[in-house]
Design a protein around this motif. Structure first.
Motif, PDB file in Angstrom:
ATOM      1  N   ALA A  58      16.140 -14.033 -12.422  1.00 48.45           N
ATOM      2  CA  ALA A  58      16.790 -12.782 -11.282  1.00 48.45           C
ATOM      3  C   ALA A  58      18.351 -12.767 -11.384  1.00 48.45           C
ATOM      4  CB  ALA A  58      17.054 -13.359  -9.614  1.00 48.45           C
ATOM      5  N   GLY A  59      18.688 -13.417 -12.712  1.00 48.39           N
ATOM      6  CA  GLY A  59      19.903 -13.532 -13.689  1.00 48.39           C
ATOM      7  C   GLY A  59      20.610 -11.827 -13.292  1.00 48.39           C
ATOM      8  N   GLY A  60      19.853 -11.180 -14.254  1.00 48.18           N
ATOM      9  CA  GLY A  60      20.933  -9.967 -14.365  1.00 48.18           C
ATOM     10  C   GLY A  60      20.675  -8.653 -12.684  1.00 48.18           C
ATOM     11  N   TRP A  61      19.930  -9.404 -11.881  1.00 46.75           N
ATOM     12  CA  TRP A  61      20.444  -8.971 -10.816  1.00 46.75           C
ATOM     13  C   TRP A  61      21.397  -9.789  -9.455  1.00 46.75           C
ATOM     14  CZ3 TRP A  61      18.228  -4.642 -11.248  1.00 46.75           C
ATOM     15  CH2 TRP A  61      16.870  -4.420 -11.304  1.00 46.75           C
ATOM     16  N   LEU A  62      22.004 -10.448  -9.795  1.00 45.21           N
ATOM     17  CA  LEU A  62      22.673 -11.515  -9.749  1.00 45.21           C
ATOM     18  C   LEU A  62      23.977 -11.205 -10.011  1.00 45.21           C
ATOM     19  CD1 LEU A  62      21.341 -14.901  -9.251  1.00 45.21           C
ATOM     20  CD2 LEU A  62      20.915 -13.460  -7.243  1.00 45.21           C
ATOM     21  N   ALA A  63      23.906 -10.483 -11.244  1.00 45.97           N
ATOM     22  CA  ALA A  63      25.209 -10.071 -12.062  1.00 45.97           C
ATOM     23  C   ALA A  63      25.070  -9.242 -11.332  1.00 45.97           C
ATOM     24  CB  ALA A  63      25.035 -10.352 -13.491  1.00 45.97           C
ATOM     25  N   ILE A  64      24.385  -8.142 -11.391  1.00 43.00           N
ATOM     26  CA  ILE A  64      24.671  -6.679 -10.824  1.00 43.00           C
ATOM     27  C   ILE A  64      25.870  -6.811  -9.602  1.00 43.00           C
ATOM     28  CG2 ILE A  64      23.767  -4.543  -9.830  1.00 43.00           C
ATOM     29  CD1 ILE A  64      21.756  -4.401 -12.610  1.00 43.00           C
ATOM     30  N   GLY A  65      24.848  -8.033  -8.297  1.00 38.58           N
ATOM     31  CA  GLY A  65      25.273  -8.240  -6.687  1.00 38.58           C
ATOM     32  C   GLY A  65      27.365  -8.673  -7.128  1.00 38.58           C
ATOM     33  N   ALA A  66      27.470  -9.334  -8.431  1.00 37.97           N
ATOM     34  CA  ALA A  66      28.549 -10.216  -9.056  1.00 37.97           C
ATOM     35  C   ALA A  66      29.404  -8.582  -9.098  1.00 37.97           C
ATOM     36  CB  ALA A  66      28.703 -10.969  -9.778  1.00 37.97           C
ATOM     37  N   VAL A  67      29.066  -7.600  -9.415  1.00 38.41           N
ATOM     38  CA  VAL A  67      30.095  -6.641  -9.966  1.00 38.41           C
ATOM     39  C   VAL A  67      29.853  -6.148  -8.917  1.00 38.41           C
ATOM     40  CG1 VAL A  67      29.791  -4.720 -11.677  1.00 38.41           C
ATOM     41  CG2 VAL A  67      29.654  -7.103 -12.432  1.00 38.41           C
ATOM     42  N   GLY A  68      29.657  -5.923  -7.699  1.00 39.98           N
ATOM     43  CA  GLY A  68      29.249  -5.088  -7.439  1.00 39.98           C
ATOM     44  C   GLY A  68      30.417  -5.938  -6.042  1.00 39.98           C
ATOM     45  N   ALA A  69      30.064  -6.596  -5.593  1.00 42.66           N
ATOM     46  CA  ALA A  69      31.240  -7.183  -5.107  1.00 42.66           C
ATOM     47  C   ALA A  69      32.663  -7.141  -5.192  1.00 42.66           C
ATOM     48  CB  ALA A  69      30.986  -8.885  -4.582  1.00 42.66           C
ATOM     49  N   ALA A  82      23.810  -9.498  -0.122  1.00 39.02           N
ATOM     50  CA  ALA A  82      22.759  -9.404  -0.257  1.00 39.02           C
ATOM     51  C   ALA A  82      22.528  -9.869  -1.846  1.00 39.02           C
ATOM     52  CB  ALA A  82      22.976  -7.339  -1.187  1.00 39.02           C
ATOM     53  N   ALA A  83      23.776  -9.975  -3.058  1.00 42.18           N
ATOM     54  CA  ALA A  83      22.569 -10.888  -4.034  1.00 42.18           C
ATOM     55  C   ALA A  83      22.346 -12.296  -3.413  1.00 42.18           C
ATOM     56  CB  ALA A  83      24.374 -11.137  -4.552  1.00 42.18           C
ATOM     57  N   VAL A 135      15.972  -2.732  -2.735  1.00 44.92           N
ATOM     58  CA  VAL A 135      16.365  -2.498  -1.427  1.00 44.92           C
ATOM     59  C   VAL A 135      17.630  -2.796  -0.829  1.00 44.92           C
ATOM     60  CG1 VAL A 135      15.304  -3.539   0.788  1.00 44.92           C
ATOM     61  CG2 VAL A 135      13.735  -2.808  -0.475  1.00 44.92           C
ATOM     62  N   LEU A 136      17.745  -4.167  -1.435  1.00 43.34           N
ATOM     63  CA  LEU A 136      19.571  -4.414  -0.859  1.00 43.34           C
ATOM     64  C   LEU A 136      20.368  -3.644  -1.348  1.00 43.34           C
ATOM     65  CD1 LEU A 136      18.991  -8.324  -1.036  1.00 43.34           C
ATOM     66  CD2 LEU A 136      18.897  -6.879   1.442  1.00 43.34           C
ATOM     67  N   TYR A 137      20.591  -3.780  -2.595  1.00 37.84           N
ATOM     68  CA  TYR A 137      21.268  -2.978  -3.549  1.00 37.84           C
ATOM     69  C   TYR A 137      21.139  -1.645  -3.009  1.00 37.84           C
ATOM     70  CZ  TYR A 137      22.187  -7.674  -6.455  1.00 37.84           C
ATOM     71  OH  TYR A 137      22.695  -8.116  -6.429  1.00 37.84           O
ATOM     72  N   GLY A 138      20.098  -0.768  -3.136  1.00 39.00           N
ATOM     73  CA  GLY A 138      19.576   0.241  -2.745  1.00 39.00           C
ATOM     74  C   GLY A 138      20.259   0.666  -1.099  1.00 39.00           C
ATOM     75  N   GLY A 139      20.776   0.230  -0.507  1.00 40.76           N
ATOM     76  CA  GLY A 139      21.321  -0.033   1.109  1.00 40.76           C
ATOM     77  C   GLY A 139      22.940   0.333   0.965  1.00 40.76           C
ATOM     78  N   LEU A 140      23.083  -0.642  -0.290  1.00 40.19           N
ATOM     79  CA  LEU A 140      24.710  -0.877  -0.051  1.00 40.19           C
ATOM     80  C   LEU A 140      24.969   0.643  -1.451  1.00 40.19           C
ATOM     81  CD1 LEU A 140      25.315  -4.604  -1.227  1.00 40.19           C
ATOM     82  CD2 LEU A 140      25.619  -3.096   0.923  1.00 40.19           C
ATOM     83  N   THR A 141      24.402   0.980  -1.788  1.00 40.93           N
ATOM     84  CA  THR A 141      24.724   2.128  -2.990  1.00 40.93           C
ATOM     85  C   THR A 141      24.187   3.909  -2.041  1.00 40.93           C
ATOM     86  OG1 THR A 141      22.941   2.109  -4.630  1.00 40.93           O
ATOM     87  CG2 THR A 141      24.468   0.797  -5.113  1.00 40.93           C
TER      88      THR A 141
END
Length: 193
Positions: A58-69, A82-83, A135-141
């Motif tokens: 899940a590395g790429g998805w976790l990185a996107i969550g960190a960037v979002g934060a 979400a991350a 689902v989670l990042y879609g909810g935030l964006t």
């Protein structure tokens, strides 16, 4: 065939030929062969390998969550939650793999086109974490990410020959269930807030 020539009775001949019979080919194996036959072209395989690397642990998805934060300071806590949900979904898939212990495809007509960190197949951790992230990042964006992200990741695992169709379907369902729980938690926190 030497065993058949040494068998003395019909029962022994049947037993000898049964020992030499190839492993049973399941409908899922046939489906996997068909997906690879239709889609495993060089450009598709290259893309699928890149997706595999992005989704590993899940590395790429976790990185996107960190960037979002980092970028969305107002909702930093929600991005981090979400991350954490994506990480939880990935962990859940690993736990299920260790209980089920289904082996990855090993049919001689299925090419394995990427390395994997384990020999366990069910459910697909890539499908699990991708669905949770969508689902989670879609909810935030405010964007519907699931149709754009989940099917390509699911198909990529089949193209690479490392999962059966039921592995990716179960992984996606697990990721969706975890994401649903995390979204409910986030909504309750927001309403209390």
């Amino acid at each position: 065939m030497a065993e058949l020539t040494t068998a003395t009775g019909p029962e022994e001949a049947v037993a000898a030929s049964a020992d030499e019979a190839p492993a049973t080919v399941t409908p899922e194996t046939v489906a996997l062969r068909k997906v690879q036959g239709a889609l495993a072209k060089p450009a598709v395989v290259k893309t699928a390998r890149a997706m595999s690397l992005f989704g590993e642990h899940a590395g790429g998805w976790l990185a996107i969550g960190a960037v979002g934060a980092l970028v969305d300071r107002r909702r930093r806590g929600e991005w981090l939650t979400a991350a954490a949900g994506v990480a939880a979904a990935h962990a859940a898939s690993i736990a299920v793999k260790r209980v089920v212990r289904r082996r990855r495809p090993s049919d001689p007509e299925v090419q394995v086109l990427v390395g994997t960190p384990s020999k366990l197949s069910f459910p697909s951790s890539h499908a699990t974490s991708t669905t949770a992230a969508a689902v989670l990042y879609g909810g935030l964006t405010g964007k519907k990410l699931t149709p754009a992200l989940v099917p390509p990741m699911m198909v990529s695992r089949l193209v690479l020959g490392v999962h059966y169709p039921s592995d990716v379907v179960a992984g996606s369902a697990l990721g969706g269930a975890v994401a649903w729980g995390v979204r409910r938690f986030m909504k309750r926190r927001r309403n209390r807030g």
